[in-house]
Each structure stands twice: as structure tokens, then as C-alpha cells.
Design a protein around this motif. Sequence first.
Motif, PDB file in Angstrom:
ATOM      1  N   GLN A 259      -1.227 -18.411  -3.484  1.00  0.00           N
ATOM      2  CA  GLN A 259      -1.331 -17.111  -2.615  1.00  0.00           C
ATOM      3  C   GLN A 259      -0.166 -16.652  -2.383  1.00  0.00           C
ATOM      4  O   GLN A 259       0.858 -17.181  -2.154  1.00  0.00           O
ATOM      5  N   VAL A 260      -0.084 -15.296  -2.305  1.00  0.00           N
ATOM      6  CA  VAL A 260       1.154 -14.565  -1.761  1.00  0.00           C
ATOM      7  C   VAL A 260       0.982 -13.904  -0.469  1.00  0.00           C
ATOM      8  O   VAL A 260       0.084 -13.335  -0.460  1.00  0.00           O
ATOM      9  N   TRP A 261       1.673 -14.059   0.529  1.00  0.00           N
ATOM     10  CA  TRP A 261       1.606 -13.347   1.603  1.00  0.00           C
ATOM     11  C   TRP A 261       3.197 -12.872   2.104  1.00  0.00           C
ATOM     12  O   TRP A 261       4.037 -13.177   1.994  1.00  0.00           O
ATOM     13  N   MET A 262       2.922 -11.747   2.751  1.00  0.00           N
ATOM     14  CA  MET A 262       3.934 -10.780   3.306  1.00  0.00           C
ATOM     15  C   MET A 262       4.704 -11.751   4.453  1.00  0.00           C
ATOM     16  O   MET A 262       3.899 -12.250   5.330  1.00  0.00           O
ATOM     17  N   LYS A 263       6.175 -11.721   4.488  1.00  0.00           N
ATOM     18  CA  LYS A 263       6.662 -12.426   5.351  1.00  0.00           C
ATOM     19  C   LYS A 263       7.914 -11.737   5.955  1.00  0.00           C
ATOM     20  O   LYS A 263       8.362 -10.676   5.306  1.00  0.00           O
ATOM     21  N   PRO A 264       8.533 -12.054   6.977  1.00  0.00           N
ATOM     22  CA  PRO A 264       9.602 -11.414   7.607  1.00  0.00           C
ATOM     23  C   PRO A 264      10.745 -11.532   6.642  1.00  0.00           C
ATOM     24  O   PRO A 264      11.119 -12.425   5.927  1.00  0.00           O
ATOM     25  N   GLY A 265      11.481 -10.210   6.637  1.00  0.00           N
ATOM     26  CA  GLY A 265      12.359 -10.055   5.627  1.00  0.00           C
ATOM     27  C   GLY A 265      12.099  -9.385   4.263  1.00  0.00           C
ATOM     28  O   GLY A 265      12.743  -8.983   3.696  1.00  0.00           O
ATOM     29  N   ASP A 266      10.633  -9.328   4.153  1.00  0.00           N
ATOM     30  CA  ASP A 266      10.253  -8.521   3.006  1.00  0.00           C
ATOM     31  C   ASP A 266      10.200  -7.053   2.939  1.00  0.00           C
ATOM     32  O   ASP A 266      10.178  -6.514   4.151  1.00  0.00           O
ATOM     33  N   THR A 267      10.052  -6.540   1.800  1.00  0.00           N
ATOM     34  CA  THR A 267       9.726  -5.145   1.857  1.00  0.00           C
ATOM     35  C   THR A 267       8.733  -4.743   0.972  1.00  0.00           C
ATOM     36  O   THR A 267       8.536  -5.330  -0.319  1.00  0.00           O
ATOM     37  N   CYS A 268       7.677  -4.067   1.391  1.00  0.00           N
ATOM     38  CA  CYS A 268       6.342  -3.693   0.685  1.00  0.00           C
ATOM     39  C   CYS A 268       6.490  -2.438   0.634  1.00  0.00           C
ATOM     40  O   CYS A 268       6.609  -1.498   1.368  1.00  0.00           O
ATOM     41  N   GLU A 269       6.112  -1.831  -0.787  1.00  0.00           N
ATOM     42  CA  GLU A 269       5.969  -0.433  -1.249  1.00  0.00           C
ATOM     43  C   GLU A 269       4.609  -0.212  -1.882  1.00  0.00           C
ATOM     44  O   GLU A 269       4.105  -0.879  -2.842  1.00  0.00           O
ATOM     45  N   VAL A 270       3.803   0.893  -1.421  1.00  0.00           N
ATOM     46  CA  VAL A 270       2.762   1.324  -2.055  1.00  0.00           C
ATOM     47  C   VAL A 270       3.218   2.562  -2.838  1.00  0.00           C
ATOM     48  O   VAL A 270       3.697   3.397  -2.127  1.00  0.00           O
ATOM     49  N   GLU A 271       2.889   3.057  -3.731  1.00  0.00           N
ATOM     50  CA  GLU A 271       3.204   4.087  -4.539  1.00  0.00           C
ATOM     51  C   GLU A 271       1.856   4.632  -5.141  1.00  0.00           C
ATOM     52  O   GLU A 271       1.354   3.876  -5.872  1.00  0.00           O
TER      53      GLU A 271
END
Length: 286
Positions: A259-271
Motif C-alpha cells: 500500500q502507498v500512503w501520502m506522508k509529510p514531505g511528499d508532493t501530490c499532483e492531480v492533472e
Amino acid sequence: MRLIAFLNDQGQPALGARASGDELLDLSAAGAPATLDEVLRQGDAGFAALRQALERATVRRPLAGLRYLPPVQQPGKAFAIGLNYMDHAAESKFDVPKVPVVFPRYPSSWVAHGQPLVRPHVSTQFDYEAELVAVIGKAGRYIPKERALEHVAGYSIFNDGSVRDYQLRTSQWMMGKNFDASGSFGPEFVTADELPPGASGLRIQCRLNGETLQDANTKSMIFDVATLVASCSEAMALQPGDIIITGTPSGVGLARKPQVWMKPGDTCEVEIERIGILRNGIVDEA
């Protein structure tokens, strides 16, 4: 027309139109309403005021350093749609829905483009979801599907950030979908006349730290925008400024192995093709 909501130098809401390059034209400085909410409430007169302001606008602002706001400030209703792509229903181990799965998403649960998504301290299961947003521009109740797109003013982008353990610990998803500042909305509102009917046929992607984890097309929605507008209007009258967050395709972190979770320091982009890129960093709750 491509519109951006932002805070001006005085910290007041303002509305701009995307100009060529990396600038916007400040329409509010040229006499236009300060928010898209107000434009939508005014209907045709509101958009006429925008076009007039666009002709006389002279104040240009760089996008770099702009303090973005969500395109719609206070929607009366925000409908979020679950399991609206067949492959996502399959990866989530749910039956393909026969009618739209609808739950509420509240404005306190989202931030603007460029602002951080907040991972709550009670969970590490912080997931991403790339989604198209349809913005209602014309009121209506019991709207027939064949007339439904007449009620859509335009489209934007949403990251339906989800706290999965809270979402799935009961049959009702509301709690896990509404943690404060867990989702994002923006950066631009694109009027419907600039896109294919129902914003269908557009590539939609989510990238986490540059890695593409979701990659699909809006034509693959089980229930298209017209169907969603008609369905939501059966229960309650839709009003200008209401939004419909139309669901996410496969590739979410919950279904991956590992599983992949967003964590502090990450950057998420939706295009989303022809609409733009919604970008947010991730921080831990203070």
C-alpha cells in the motif's frame, strides 16, 4: 474562459482570468465580482460582467507566488461520488454500482492549490484520489439527463484525500472523507464551452513525488456528468455554486501491494487534460 480565485495584495478575495504565459488578468480590479460564487449567483449577468472586465483589465499578476483560493468559496452543497470507475470498484472489492454512490464533502475538508494537505495524527492511511469537479451554474430540480449539461457552468480538479481506516470502519464514508484540510480543489475553473460535453474524453492522472499512480480517462466514468447532475437533482434542488466531485479511477494507494500512503514531505499532483494541474505538499497535523 479560465478563472482563478486568489487573495489580492490587501488579503481580499479576487478573481482573475488566466492570461498568456504565467500571468493572470485581475478582473476584480477591473470591476468584476470578487468571487466565482457571486458570478454564478448572478448567472448570465455575472459572466457578462466578467467579459466586460476582461476587455478593460490592465492589472497583471504573476502566477508565481499567487495566494490561490478554491475556485468556489462556499458551495451550498458538495456531492462526492464513490466507485464511479469500473476498475476502481473492482480494486476496492465492491460491486459495480447500479446507481451513483453519493456522500457529502464539506468545505472545511479542502484547501486550495499550493496549500498543504494535512495528514491527521490519528492515522497514517492518508490516500490520494484524482477527480474531476463539475460546477453547477443554473438551478434546477428533477433535471432530465438530456438537459443536465445546460446546468453545468464549468469544471475544475479535486484531490479527494481520504483517511482510509476512518472511512472503512463503518458503512458510512463521511468521516474518513472529511478530515480538515485533507483534500484540495483548484487551481482553475474552466468554463464548459472550452471543453468537450461533460468534460468527457480527458486524460486524468495522479502523481505522487513524480511517480504516476493513477492514469485514466474521464470517458470511463460509469455515470457521466449529465447522469450525476440529473441524479443529484432528484433529491434536492441544485443551486449555482454547488459542486459534484465525480469519482476517481483505479490506482489508489489502498489497493496497491504494498500500500502507498501520502506522508509529510511528499508532493501530490492531480492533472486533467485541458483543465490544469492541482499540486499540494503533505504535512503532519500540528
